[in-house]
Design a protein around this motif. Structure first.
Motif, PDB file in Angstrom:
ATOM      1  N   ASP A  25      69.618  72.204  12.836  1.00  0.00           N
ATOM      2  CA  ASP A  25      69.495  71.946  11.398  1.00  0.00           C
ATOM      3  C   ASP A  25      69.971  70.543  11.052  1.00  0.00           C
ATOM      4  N   LEU A  29      67.838  67.693   9.285  1.00  0.00           N
ATOM      5  CA  LEU A  29      68.281  67.093   8.032  1.00  0.00           C
ATOM      6  C   LEU A  29      68.434  65.579   8.145  1.00  0.00           C
ATOM      7  N   ARG A  30      68.947  65.112   9.276  1.00  0.00           N
ATOM      8  CA  ARG A  30      69.080  63.664   9.462  1.00  0.00           C
ATOM      9  C   ARG A  30      67.710  62.998   9.507  1.00  0.00           C
ATOM     10  N   GLN A  32      64.977  64.176   8.161  1.00  0.00           N
ATOM     11  CA  GLN A  32      64.407  64.292   6.832  1.00  0.00           C
ATOM     12  C   GLN A  32      65.044  63.296   5.862  1.00  0.00           C
ATOM     13  N   SER A  33      66.323  63.044   6.015  1.00  0.00           N
ATOM     14  CA  SER A  33      66.996  62.114   5.099  1.00  0.00           C
ATOM     15  C   SER A  33      66.495  60.690   5.278  1.00  0.00           C
ATOM     16  N   ARG A  37      63.637  62.156   0.589  1.00  0.00           N
ATOM     17  CA  ARG A  37      64.868  62.475  -0.118  1.00  0.00           C
ATOM     18  C   ARG A  37      65.239  63.937   0.100  1.00  0.00           C
ATOM     19  N   LEU A  38      66.518  64.202   0.361  1.00  0.00           N
ATOM     20  CA  LEU A  38      66.988  65.571   0.556  1.00  0.00           C
ATOM     21  C   LEU A  38      67.267  66.233  -0.784  1.00  0.00           C
ATOM     22  N   ASN A  39      66.998  67.539  -0.849  1.00  0.00           N
ATOM     23  CA  ASN A  39      67.332  68.291  -2.058  1.00  0.00           C
ATOM     24  C   ASN A  39      68.839  68.445  -2.204  1.00  0.00           C
ATOM     25  N   THR A  40      69.497  68.710  -1.086  1.00  0.00           N
ATOM     26  CA  THR A  40      70.953  68.869  -1.095  1.00  0.00           C
ATOM     27  C   THR A  40      71.548  68.036   0.036  1.00  0.00           C
ATOM     28  N   PRO A  41      71.950  66.806  -0.269  1.00  0.00           N
ATOM     29  CA  PRO A  41      72.510  65.941   0.769  1.00  0.00           C
ATOM     30  C   PRO A  41      73.815  66.474   1.373  1.00  0.00           C
ATOM     31  N   ASP A  43      74.289  69.250   2.618  1.00  0.00           N
ATOM     32  CA  ASP A  43      74.005  70.110   3.771  1.00  0.00           C
ATOM     33  C   ASP A  43      74.322  69.412   5.085  1.00  0.00           C
ATOM     34  N   ILE A  44      74.169  68.095   5.136  1.00  0.00           N
ATOM     35  CA  ILE A  44      74.497  67.355   6.360  1.00  0.00           C
ATOM     36  C   ILE A  44      75.977  67.520   6.664  1.00  0.00           C
TER      37      ILE A  44
END
Length: 72
Positions: A25, A29-30, A32-33, A37-41, A43-44
């Motif tokens: 994950d 997320l990295r 995707q970032s 743009r992430l919906n919830t940064p 989460d990283i």
């Protein structure tokens, strides 16, 4: 979110699976970032901390197993 008490109740195999899933994950997320743009940064950070908690519990268990006197 997994609490420390829930992690401590898990078996070694479950901890490995949790760490592997969190690492996958985190990679996603990295990636995707960087591309969008992430919906919830946050989460990283949550995934990094989950991996750290799992590794801490694994280290504690291995040290406890090494300190146990061998029975003859």
């Amino acid at each position: 979110m997994t609490s420390n008490s829930e992690l401590r109740e898990m078996s070694d195999e479950q901890l490995e699976a949790t760490a592997a899933e969190a690492a996958a994950d985190l990679f996603r997320l990295r990636f995707q970032s960087q591309s969008e743009r992430l919906n919830t940064p946050s989460d990283i950070r949550k995934n990094r901390r989950l991996i750290a908690r799992v590794k801490t519990i694994q280290t504690e268990r291995s040290k406890a197993a090494n300190n146990t006197p061998a029975e003859a």
